[in-house]
Design a protein around this motif. Structure first.
Motif, PDB file in Angstrom:
ATOM      1  N   ASP A  94       0.813  -1.217   0.000  1.00 54.91           N
ATOM      2  CA  ASP A  94       0.000   0.000   0.000  1.00 54.91           C
ATOM      3  C   ASP A  94       0.845   1.265   0.000  1.00 54.91           C
ATOM      4  O   ASP A  94       0.319   2.355  -0.200  1.00 54.91           O
ATOM      5  CB  ASP A  94      -0.928   0.024   1.226  1.00 54.91           C
ATOM      6  N   MET A  95       2.152   1.134   0.241  1.00 50.09           N
ATOM      7  CA  MET A  95       2.989   2.309   0.441  1.00 50.09           C
ATOM      8  C   MET A  95       3.638   2.813  -0.848  1.00 50.09           C
ATOM      9  O   MET A  95       4.107   2.041  -1.675  1.00 50.09           O
ATOM     10  CB  MET A  95       4.090   2.014   1.462  1.00 50.09           C
ATOM     11  N   ILE A  96       3.653   4.131  -0.974  1.00 51.07           N
ATOM     12  CA  ILE A  96       4.406   4.828  -2.011  1.00 51.07           C
ATOM     13  C   ILE A  96       5.493   5.612  -1.299  1.00 51.07           C
ATOM     14  O   ILE A  96       5.216   6.350  -0.349  1.00 51.07           O
ATOM     15  CB  ILE A  96       3.490   5.759  -2.829  1.00 51.07           C
ATOM     16  N   PHE A  97       6.735   5.454  -1.758  1.00 48.84           N
ATOM     17  CA  PHE A  97       7.880   6.063  -1.084  1.00 48.84           C
ATOM     18  C   PHE A  97       8.390   7.268  -1.871  1.00 48.84           C
ATOM     19  O   PHE A  97       8.587   7.190  -3.087  1.00 48.84           O
ATOM     20  CB  PHE A  97       8.999   5.031  -0.913  1.00 48.84           C
ATOM     21  N   HIS A  98       8.596   8.369  -1.164  1.00 50.39           N
ATOM     22  CA  HIS A  98       9.179   9.570  -1.767  1.00 50.39           C
ATOM     23  C   HIS A  98      10.557   9.232  -2.340  1.00 50.39           C
ATOM     24  O   HIS A  98      11.263   8.351  -1.818  1.00 50.39           O
ATOM     25  CB  HIS A  98       9.295  10.669  -0.700  1.00 50.39           C
ATOM     26  N   SER A  99      10.933   9.917  -3.405  1.00 51.50           N
ATOM     27  CA  SER A  99      12.189   9.599  -4.103  1.00 51.50           C
ATOM     28  C   SER A  99      13.426   9.750  -3.228  1.00 51.50           C
ATOM     29  O   SER A  99      14.480   9.182  -3.534  1.00 51.50           O
ATOM     30  CB  SER A  99      12.332  10.461  -5.351  1.00 51.50           C
ATOM     31  N   SER A 100      13.327  10.492  -2.128  1.00 52.10           N
ATOM     32  CA  SER A 100      14.483  10.668  -1.237  1.00 52.10           C
ATOM     33  C   SER A 100      14.503   9.672  -0.073  1.00 52.10           C
ATOM     34  O   SER A 100      15.408   9.705   0.758  1.00 52.10           O
ATOM     35  CB  SER A 100      14.485  12.095  -0.672  1.00 52.10           C
ATOM     36  N   PHE A 101      13.511   8.767  -0.036  1.00 47.75           N
ATOM     37  CA  PHE A 101      13.339   7.924   1.148  1.00 47.75           C
ATOM     38  C   PHE A 101      14.520   6.988   1.367  1.00 47.75           C
ATOM     39  O   PHE A 101      15.016   6.844   2.484  1.00 47.75           O
ATOM     40  CB  PHE A 101      12.040   7.118   1.035  1.00 47.75           C
ATOM     41  N   ASN A 102      14.986   6.312   0.312  1.00 48.04           N
ATOM     42  CA  ASN A 102      16.055   5.330   0.508  1.00 48.04           C
ATOM     43  C   ASN A 102      17.343   5.984   0.984  1.00 48.04           C
ATOM     44  O   ASN A 102      18.075   5.418   1.808  1.00 48.04           O
ATOM     45  CB  ASN A 102      16.309   4.535  -0.774  1.00 48.04           C
ATOM     46  N   GLY A 103      17.626   7.179   0.473  1.00 51.20           N
ATOM     47  CA  GLY A 103      18.805   7.904   0.950  1.00 51.20           C
ATOM     48  C   GLY A 103      18.699   8.228   2.423  1.00 51.20           C
ATOM     49  O   GLY A 103      19.686   8.120   3.172  1.00 51.20           O
ATOM     50  N   LEU A 104      17.492   8.601   2.878  1.00 52.33           N
ATOM     51  CA  LEU A 104      17.277   8.869   4.303  1.00 52.33           C
ATOM     52  C   LEU A 104      17.487   7.600   5.127  1.00 52.33           C
ATOM     53  O   LEU A 104      18.126   7.643   6.188  1.00 52.33           O
ATOM     54  CB  LEU A 104      15.864   9.410   4.527  1.00 52.33           C
ATOM     55  N   LEU A 105      16.955   6.471   4.649  1.00 57.83           N
ATOM     56  CA  LEU A 105      17.118   5.209   5.376  1.00 57.83           C
ATOM     57  C   LEU A 105      18.582   4.918   5.656  1.00 57.83           C
ATOM     58  O   LEU A 105      18.954   4.529   6.768  1.00 57.83           O
ATOM     59  CB  LEU A 105      16.526   4.047   4.585  1.00 57.83           C
ATOM     60  N   LYS A 106      19.422   5.088   4.653  1.00 56.49           N
ATOM     61  CA  LYS A 106      20.836   4.779   4.816  1.00 56.49           C
ATOM     62  C   LYS A 106      21.486   5.672   5.869  1.00 56.49           C
ATOM     63  O   LYS A 106      22.359   5.234   6.623  1.00 56.49           O
ATOM     64  CB  LYS A 106      21.543   4.909   3.469  1.00 56.49           C
ATOM     65  N   ARG A 107      21.022   6.922   5.949  1.00 56.67           N
ATOM     66  CA  ARG A 107      21.572   7.832   6.968  1.00 56.67           C
ATOM     67  C   ARG A 107      21.077   7.480   8.362  1.00 56.67           C
ATOM     68  O   ARG A 107      21.727   7.795   9.358  1.00 56.67           O
ATOM     69  CB  ARG A 107      21.205   9.283   6.633  1.00 56.67           C
ATOM     70  N   LEU A 108      19.908   6.835   8.437  1.00 52.05           N
ATOM     71  CA  LEU A 108      19.317   6.507   9.740  1.00 52.05           C
ATOM     72  C   LEU A 108      19.766   5.147  10.286  1.00 52.05           C
ATOM     73  O   LEU A 108      19.434   4.813  11.423  1.00 52.05           O
ATOM     74  CB  LEU A 108      17.788   6.527   9.640  1.00 52.05           C
ATOM     75  N   THR A 109      20.488   4.371   9.512  1.00 46.23           N
ATOM     76  CA  THR A 109      20.892   3.049   9.996  1.00 46.23           C
ATOM     77  C   THR A 109      21.752   3.166  11.251  1.00 46.23           C
ATOM     78  O   THR A 109      22.659   3.985  11.330  1.00 46.23           O
ATOM     79  CB  THR A 109      21.672   2.275   8.919  1.00 46.23           C
ATOM     80  N   ASP A 110      21.418   2.333  12.231  1.00 45.97           N
ATOM     81  CA  ASP A 110      22.128   2.336  13.504  1.00 45.97           C
ATOM     82  C   ASP A 110      21.896   0.964  14.136  1.00 45.97           C
ATOM     83  O   ASP A 110      20.739   0.561  14.331  1.00 45.97           O
ATOM     84  CB  ASP A 110      21.583   3.446  14.412  1.00 45.97           C
ATOM     85  N   PRO A 111      22.950   0.232  14.469  1.00 47.48           N
ATOM     86  CA  PRO A 111      22.766  -1.115  15.024  1.00 47.48           C
ATOM     87  C   PRO A 111      22.059  -1.133  16.366  1.00 47.48           C
ATOM     88  O   PRO A 111      21.605  -2.196  16.814  1.00 47.48           O
ATOM     89  CB  PRO A 111      24.199  -1.649  15.145  1.00 47.48           C
TER      90      PRO A 111
END
Length: 360
Positions: A94-111
């Protein structure tokens, strides 16, 4: 790289296309998708597979789980075990992701963190045509369906709790257990980068009706009871006595569905109860099939006769309804099978239920 895990069963393929198109148009294209089809019909499975050929970043996995209720936890766990990356996102068609979303995900990664995202809900008239979308409402912090997880942390707690069936509680539960294990929770709401395509609201009513889409009445409340039990006990690991994230293969499925009917059981309460609570435990190893049909009273009894009415007055317990409806049989059978974690296939129509069960 991030792996997006899409759990799926018998939904509109056009929704899948819109969601995956939004990933294909990401500014940062370093991503992969594990698309877990948890038992769609052959027709839907073929249609969605044809669509997925257009996306080089998608891996399709089919689990022969039809004949069992929808279980998002199991579908996500299959994806968790198949992912080859350090981080996974629990996605949704059901989700549509903004074109900048994946770049944000990579910046938010934290173990040491799990991050979930604010979602904008689109109106019925809002369409995805590569323009800026305008939601009519937004999710709050209770909605945790779109979340970024360190995959190692998920493995440490045995993934999502596979108790949860049909709908509800699995996201809130897994994040609660991750917090108990030492992770921090982060709610990203600085801006809206995830949009939910419109669909009709979820209705609890459908669980009150006999349906081929297997469910039982008040399943959402059963799920919430289990979530609270885990929370109160500060449970971290679940799925302790099972191979979580298991893919059901075609050979095993065919062994179940091709088992002929061993016996017919009526919906008479004594018949159903005795079968579930005693007879099942006595079955020998192997695959069995039992057909449940509606109980029909003995035609030789004259229910209007004076003698019969006098007899029922003296035996007041007979005033109680003595047979279950097929919906009640469905609910009893499903709860018994699921609560006891049995291997089964259930086929439902308006006149009968066919239960195939594998005794090990």
């Amino acid at each position: 790289m991030i792996t997006y895990i899409y759990p799926f069963r018998n939904r509109e393929v056009e929704r899948v296309k819109k969601s995956l198109d939004s990933l294909a148009e990401q500014n940062d294209k370093e991503l992969e998708v594990v698309f877990v089809d948890y038992g769609s019909t052959p027709e839907t499975a073929s249609e969605v597979q044809r669509l997925l050929l257009k996306y080089s970043f998608v891996k399709y996995i089919y689990s022969y789980s039809n004949g069992k209720p929808w279980n998002r936890s199991k579908a996500l766990n299959i994806g968790i075990k198949q992912a080859q990356t350090d981080y996974v996102l629990s996605a949704d068609i059901d989700m549509i992701f903004h074109s900048s979303f994946n770049g944000l995900l990579k910046r938010l990664t934290d173990p040491n963190k799990v991050t979930f995202f604010k979602v904008g809900y689109l109106s019925k008239n809002e369409t995805y045509d590569k323009k800026e979308l305008v939601p009519e409402s937004y999710s709050n912090q209770r909605a945790k369906g779109i979340s970024l997880y360190p995959n190692e942390a998920l493995f440490a707690i045995n993934g999502f709790d596979e108790f949860f069936n049909c709908w509800g509680s699995e996201d809130e539960d897994v994040i609660s257990r991750l917090i108990f294990s030492g992770l921090e929770m982060n709610f990203y709401n600085e801006n809206t980068l995830v949009y939910h395509q419109y669909h009709k609201p979820f209705k609890e009513l459908k669980h009150k009706l006999l349906s081929k889409e297997l469910s039982y009445n008040q399943v959402r409340f059963h799920n919430d009871k289990k979530r609270k039990l885990n929370e109160n006990a500060k449970t971290i690991k679940v799925n302790l006595d099972k191979n979580w994230g298991e893919i059901i293969d075609e050979e095993h499925y065919n062994t179940l569905v091709n088992t002929p009917v061993s016996r017919t059981i009526t919906s008479y309460k004594t018949d159903v109860d005795f079968f579930l609570f005693y007879e099942l435990k006595t079955l020998n190893k192997g695959t069995w099939c039992f057909k449940f049909v509606e109980f029909v009273p003995d035609k030789n009894i004259n229910f209007k006769s004076v003698l019969y009415r006098l007899w029922t007055i003296r035996n007041s317990d007979l005033k109680i309804k003595e047979e279950y409806s097929l919906k009640e049989v469905n609910d009893l059978v499903l709860k018994f099978l699921l609560y006891n974690d049995l291997d089964f296939h259930l086929l439902v129509d308006s006149a009968s239920l066919e239960l195939r069960i594998n005794i090990v």
